[in-house]
Design a protein around this motif. Structure first.
Motif, PDB file in Angstrom:
ATOM      1  N   ASP A   1       0.888  -1.159   0.000  1.00 43.69           N
ATOM      2  CA  ASP A   1       0.000   0.000   0.000  1.00 43.69           C
ATOM      3  C   ASP A   1       0.932   1.217   0.000  1.00 43.69           C
ATOM      4  O   ASP A   1       2.119   1.113   0.321  1.00 43.69           O
ATOM      5  CB  ASP A   1      -0.852  -0.055   1.278  1.00 43.69           C
ATOM      6  CG  ASP A   1      -1.656   1.186   1.487  1.00 43.69           C
ATOM      7  OD1 ASP A   1      -2.204   1.694   0.497  1.00 43.69           O
ATOM      8  OD2 ASP A   1      -1.701   1.698   2.612  1.00 43.69           O
TER       9      ASP A   1
ATOM     10  N   ASP B   1      -0.182   5.240   0.619  1.00 42.38           N
ATOM     11  CA  ASP B   1      -0.477   6.253   1.649  1.00 42.38           C
ATOM     12  C   ASP B   1      -0.479   5.605   3.038  1.00 42.38           C
ATOM     13  O   ASP B   1      -1.202   4.656   3.267  1.00 42.38           O
ATOM     14  CB  ASP B   1      -1.865   6.884   1.400  1.00 42.38           C
ATOM     15  CG  ASP B   1      -1.857   7.803   0.185  1.00 42.38           C
ATOM     16  OD1 ASP B   1      -2.882   7.866  -0.507  1.00 42.38           O
ATOM     17  OD2 ASP B   1      -0.817   8.420  -0.084  1.00 42.38           O
TER      18      ASP B   1
ATOM     19  N   ASN C   1      -5.129   2.712  -3.022  1.00 45.42           N
ATOM     20  CA  ASN C   1      -6.538   3.095  -3.231  1.00 45.42           C
ATOM     21  C   ASN C   1      -6.655   4.564  -3.600  1.00 45.42           C
ATOM     22  O   ASN C   1      -7.744   5.068  -3.815  1.00 45.42           O
ATOM     23  CB  ASN C   1      -7.372   2.817  -1.967  1.00 45.42           C
ATOM     24  CG  ASN C   1      -7.924   1.400  -1.996  1.00 45.42           C
ATOM     25  OD1 ASN C   1      -7.635   0.627  -2.911  1.00 45.42           O
ATOM     26  ND2 ASN C   1      -8.693   1.045  -0.988  1.00 45.42           N
ATOM     27  N   ASN C   2      -5.524   5.260  -3.626  1.00 45.33           N
ATOM     28  CA  ASN C   2      -5.538   6.684  -3.938  1.00 45.33           C
ATOM     29  C   ASN C   2      -5.775   6.863  -5.439  1.00 45.33           C
ATOM     30  O   ASN C   2      -4.918   6.514  -6.254  1.00 45.33           O
ATOM     31  CB  ASN C   2      -4.200   7.320  -3.522  1.00 45.33           C
ATOM     32  CG  ASN C   2      -4.246   8.833  -3.606  1.00 45.33           C
ATOM     33  OD1 ASN C   2      -4.752   9.374  -4.580  1.00 45.33           O
ATOM     34  ND2 ASN C   2      -3.746   9.500  -2.597  1.00 45.33           N
TER      35      ASN C   2
ATOM     36  N   LYS D   1      -9.013  -1.800  -3.040  1.00 46.92           N
ATOM     37  CA  LYS D   1      -8.925  -2.775  -1.929  1.00 46.92           C
ATOM     38  C   LYS D   1     -10.095  -2.520  -0.984  1.00 46.92           C
ATOM     39  O   LYS D   1     -10.467  -1.371  -0.749  1.00 46.92           O
ATOM     40  CB  LYS D   1      -7.601  -2.554  -1.155  1.00 46.92           C
ATOM     41  CG  LYS D   1      -6.336  -2.740  -1.975  1.00 46.92           C
ATOM     42  CD  LYS D   1      -5.129  -2.168  -1.212  1.00 46.92           C
ATOM     43  CE  LYS D   1      -5.191  -0.657  -1.241  1.00 46.92           C
ATOM     44  NZ  LYS D   1      -4.015  -0.014  -0.615  1.00 46.92           N
TER      45      LYS D   1
ATOM     46  N   ASN E   1     -12.885   3.714  -4.328  1.00 44.66           N
ATOM     47  CA  ASN E   1     -12.510   3.038  -3.079  1.00 44.66           C
ATOM     48  C   ASN E   1     -13.348   3.529  -1.909  1.00 44.66           C
ATOM     49  O   ASN E   1     -14.077   4.516  -2.041  1.00 44.66           O
ATOM     50  CB  ASN E   1     -11.015   3.232  -2.783  1.00 44.66           C
ATOM     51  CG  ASN E   1     -10.617   4.703  -2.629  1.00 44.66           C
ATOM     52  OD1 ASN E   1     -10.699   5.475  -3.594  1.00 44.66           O
ATOM     53  ND2 ASN E   1     -10.208   5.093  -1.443  1.00 44.66           N
TER      54      ASN E   1
ATOM     55  N   ASP F   1     -12.131   4.092   1.420  1.00 44.02           N
ATOM     56  CA  ASP F   1     -11.382   4.607   2.576  1.00 44.02           C
ATOM     57  C   ASP F   1     -12.030   5.866   3.132  1.00 44.02           C
ATOM     58  O   ASP F   1     -12.112   6.879   2.451  1.00 44.02           O
ATOM     59  CB  ASP F   1      -9.945   4.940   2.165  1.00 44.02           C
ATOM     60  CG  ASP F   1      -9.245   3.756   1.532  1.00 44.02           C
ATOM     61  OD1 ASP F   1      -8.181   3.367   2.033  1.00 44.02           O
ATOM     62  OD2 ASP F   1      -9.772   3.213   0.542  1.00 44.02           O
TER      63      ASP F   1
ATOM     64  N   CYS G   1     -11.810   9.424   0.572  1.00 44.18           N
ATOM     65  CA  CYS G   1     -12.706   9.189  -0.563  1.00 44.18           C
ATOM     66  C   CYS G   1     -14.052   8.635  -0.120  1.00 44.18           C
ATOM     67  O   CYS G   1     -15.109   9.098  -0.550  1.00 44.18           O
ATOM     68  CB  CYS G   1     -11.998   8.219  -1.506  1.00 44.18           C
ATOM     69  SG  CYS G   1     -13.010   7.640  -2.824  1.00 44.18           S
TER      70      CYS G   1
ATOM     71  N   ASP H   1      -6.518  -2.834   3.280  1.00 44.94           N
ATOM     72  CA  ASP H   1      -5.259  -3.534   2.969  1.00 44.94           C
ATOM     73  C   ASP H   1      -5.201  -4.941   3.549  1.00 44.94           C
ATOM     74  O   ASP H   1      -4.928  -5.917   2.846  1.00 44.94           O
ATOM     75  CB  ASP H   1      -4.073  -2.719   3.520  1.00 44.94           C
ATOM     76  CG  ASP H   1      -4.054  -1.278   3.023  1.00 44.94           C
ATOM     77  OD1 ASP H   1      -3.841  -0.382   3.841  1.00 44.94           O
ATOM     78  OD2 ASP H   1      -4.287  -1.071   1.816  1.00 44.94           O
TER      79      ASP H   1
ATOM     80  N   ASP I   1      -1.666  -0.091   5.873  1.00 46.56           N
ATOM     81  CA  ASP I   1      -1.886   0.650   7.132  1.00 46.56           C
ATOM     82  C   ASP I   1      -3.351   0.638   7.558  1.00 46.56           C
ATOM     83  O   ASP I   1      -3.682   1.256   8.588  1.00 46.56           O
ATOM     84  CB  ASP I   1      -1.405   2.102   6.984  1.00 46.56           C
ATOM     85  CG  ASP I   1      -2.314   2.901   6.046  1.00 46.56           C
ATOM     86  OD1 ASP I   1      -2.947   3.876   6.502  1.00 46.56           O
ATOM     87  OD2 ASP I   1      -2.425   2.514   4.872  1.00 46.56           O
TER      88      ASP I   1
ATOM     89  N   THR J   1     -10.985   7.756   5.617  1.00 50.12           N
ATOM     90  CA  THR J   1     -10.031   8.812   5.992  1.00 50.12           C
ATOM     91  C   THR J   1      -8.788   8.706   5.114  1.00 50.12           C
ATOM     92  O   THR J   1      -8.552   7.681   4.478  1.00 50.12           O
ATOM     93  CB  THR J   1      -9.579   8.660   7.462  1.00 50.12           C
ATOM     94  OG1 THR J   1      -9.045   7.346   7.628  1.00 50.12           O
ATOM     95  CG2 THR J   1     -10.724   8.920   8.424  1.00 50.12           C
ATOM     96  N   PHE J   2      -8.013   9.791   5.111  1.00 50.10           N
ATOM     97  CA  PHE J   2      -6.802   9.883   4.276  1.00 50.10           C
ATOM     98  C   PHE J   2      -5.657  10.328   5.178  1.00 50.10           C
ATOM     99  O   PHE J   2      -5.715  11.405   5.762  1.00 50.10           O
ATOM    100  CB  PHE J   2      -7.079  10.901   3.159  1.00 50.10           C
ATOM    101  CG  PHE J   2      -5.895  11.232   2.303  1.00 50.10           C
ATOM    102  CD1 PHE J   2      -5.468  12.544   2.161  1.00 50.10           C
ATOM    103  CD2 PHE J   2      -5.195  10.232   1.646  1.00 50.10           C
ATOM    104  CE1 PHE J   2      -4.380  12.858   1.374  1.00 50.10           C
ATOM    105  CE2 PHE J   2      -4.103  10.535   0.848  1.00 50.10           C
ATOM    106  CZ  PHE J   2      -3.696  11.850   0.714  1.00 50.10           C
ATOM    107  N   PRO J   3      -4.626   9.485   5.364  1.00 54.12           N
ATOM    108  CA  PRO J   3      -3.524   9.853   6.259  1.00 54.12           C
ATOM    109  C   PRO J   3      -2.572  10.818   5.544  1.00 54.12           C
ATOM    110  O   PRO J   3      -2.125  10.547   4.435  1.00 54.12           O
ATOM    111  CB  PRO J   3      -2.834   8.528   6.524  1.00 54.12           C
ATOM    112  CG  PRO J   3      -3.113   7.695   5.327  1.00 54.12           C
ATOM    113  CD  PRO J   3      -4.411   8.161   4.762  1.00 54.12           C
TER     114      PRO J   3
ATOM    115  N   LEU K   1     -11.546  10.149  -4.747  1.00 57.13           N
ATOM    116  CA  LEU K   1     -11.064  11.189  -3.829  1.00 57.13           C
ATOM    117  C   LEU K   1     -10.892  12.505  -4.603  1.00 57.13           C
ATOM    118  O   LEU K   1     -10.261  12.530  -5.659  1.00 57.13           O
ATOM    119  CB  LEU K   1      -9.716  10.769  -3.235  1.00 57.13           C
ATOM    120  CG  LEU K   1      -9.019  11.762  -2.304  1.00 57.13           C
ATOM    121  CD1 LEU K   1      -9.855  12.026  -1.056  1.00 57.13           C
ATOM    122  CD2 LEU K   1      -7.646  11.227  -1.897  1.00 57.13           C
TER     123      LEU K   1
HETATM  124  O1  LIG Z   1      -9.149   8.625   0.864  1.00 51.12           O
HETATM  125  C1  LIG Z   1      -8.520   7.840   0.128  1.00 51.12           C
HETATM  126  O2  LIG Z   1      -8.748   7.716  -1.077  1.00 51.12           O
HETATM  127  C2  LIG Z   1      -7.507   6.949   0.787  1.00 51.12           C
HETATM  128  O3  LIG Z   1      -7.292   7.297   2.094  1.00 51.12           O
HETATM  129  C3  LIG Z   1      -6.158   6.932   0.187  1.00 51.12           C
HETATM  130  O4  LIG Z   1      -6.119   7.366  -1.063  1.00 51.12           O
HETATM  131  C4  LIG Z   1      -5.629   5.532   0.430  1.00 51.12           C
HETATM  132  O5  LIG Z   1      -4.521   5.271  -0.348  1.00 51.12           O
HETATM  133  P1  LIG Z   1      -3.675   3.952   0.014  1.00 51.12           P
HETATM  134  O6  LIG Z   1      -3.478   3.959   1.506  1.00 51.12           O
HETATM  135  O7  LIG Z   1      -4.497   2.776  -0.446  1.00 51.12           O
HETATM  136  O8  LIG Z   1      -2.378   4.135  -0.751  1.00 51.12           O
END
Ligand SMILES: O=C(O)[C@H](O)[C@H](O)COP(=O)(O)O
Ligand SMILES: [Mg+2]
Length: 313
Positions: free
Chosen positions: A30, A32, A64-65, A231, A195, A197, A210, A262, A257, A199-201, A166
């Protein structure tokens, strides 16, 4: 603490790290929260990737970004000094969505248009599949919403699908037109999410992700929850194994993460192992209390990916 047979093993010293590395010949990473956090590269990531390359491991990146295409991601890897990563090694949710549309819908490239709620990565991957898109990064969407002056009304009769991902430049204008395409068309447009997710770290913070943006569109439009192409969808993993038919699932390890994307992706894909790192959205407490969440447990966990390098050098 009683150690049950599925308690995750913490990679906390050289011996465990070495045993872990020797178990697998392929690592699916993964991005992010594992390699980087927003624009911040995480510690010892470059060294870890170089070490794995020297050990002749196969490296694949599954993110998933959806904001970037595979081609754009090769530039992000380069910008962080992670060298020689090819498009073929990268599977983003924008690419997975384009593959899903090609293989699982009746949409016709060159005929049916797609409205994009999201960024350039989705547009580029759909264009590569031969689809014309509207919306997305079109600068005219950055103008304040005004139903009298928006250039996106009346709706385009050729738009047969809405793809939502996103959008870090989300605004009311984009939401309004996406809402119209989700509610004002007969027959209904197809509705597909890159996707889930929530939250976005980024740089050690959690930001709205997203999945939260898609939920806003789904709830307001009253549409059914859209299929998710990223995922933990196994369609995304099938795409990986189709591109790498030589891989053995038992020798693959998914490194991520987030438990519900994941780690679930790796567990449901019957991969040989899963490693959760604590530099993204999960915490050690939440992981070890995870039985309350009913989420699958990773085989291994570590404070950060770079520990694989630091413990063995
Ligand atoms: O909000 C989102 O789209 C996700 O948090 C982010 O893009 C996840 O990316 P990944 O951890 O799968 O690389
Ligand atoms: Mg992540």
């Amino acid at each position: 603490m009683t150690v049950s047979n599925n308690t995750p093993i913490k990679i906390s010293d050289k011996q465990i790290a070495t045993e872990f590395l020797n178990k697998y010949d392929t690592f699916l990473f993964d991005c992010d929260g594992v390699l980087w956090s927003g624009t911040h590269l995480l510690p010892s990531v470059v060294e870890t990737i170089e070490m794995l390359k020297s050990l002749k491991k196969t490296l694949i990146f599954v993110t998933n970004n959806s904001t970037k295409s595979r081609k754009q991601y090769t530039k992000k890897f380069e910008s962080f000094g992670i060298k020689d990563i090819t498009e073929k090694q990268i599977f983003g949710s924008s690419y997975a969505t384009a593959v899903y549309i090609k293989n699982y819908t009746d949409l016709k490239p060159g005929e049916d248009k797609i409205w994009v709620f999201g960024e350039q990565g989705i547009e580029d991957e759909l264009h590569d599949m031969g689809f014309e898109t509207l919306g997305g990064s079109d600068e005219r969407l950055m103008a304040e919403w005004n139903s009298d002056t928006t250039p996106f009304l009346p709706l385009d009769p050729k738009v047969k699908c809405v793809v939502a991902g996103l959008d870090t430049k989300i605004n009311y204008h984009k939401l309004c037109i996406s809402f119209q395409y989700l509610t004002q068309k007969e027959p209904k447009t197809q509705y597909i999410a890159t996707n889930i997710d929530t939250t976005f770290p980024s740089k050690g913070m959690l930001l709205p992700g997203c999945g939260s943006m898609i939920d806003l569109l789904t709830v307001s439009s009253g549409r059914e929850e859209p299929p998710n192409c990223g995922k933990p969808s196994q369609k995304m993993l099938d795409t990986v194994f189709k591109a790498y038919p030589e891989l053995q699932r038992s020798k693959c390890c998914m490194v991520g993460d987030r438990l519900n994307t994941d780690i679930r992706f790796g567990l449901e894909g019957n991969l040989g192992g899963t490693l959760l790192v604590l530099t993204g959205v999960e915490t050690e407490d939440r992981l070890l209390q995870n039985s309350d969440h009913g989420l699958g447990l990773p085989k291994y966990y570590a404070n950060k990916l770079g520990d694989l390098y630091e413990f063995t050098h």
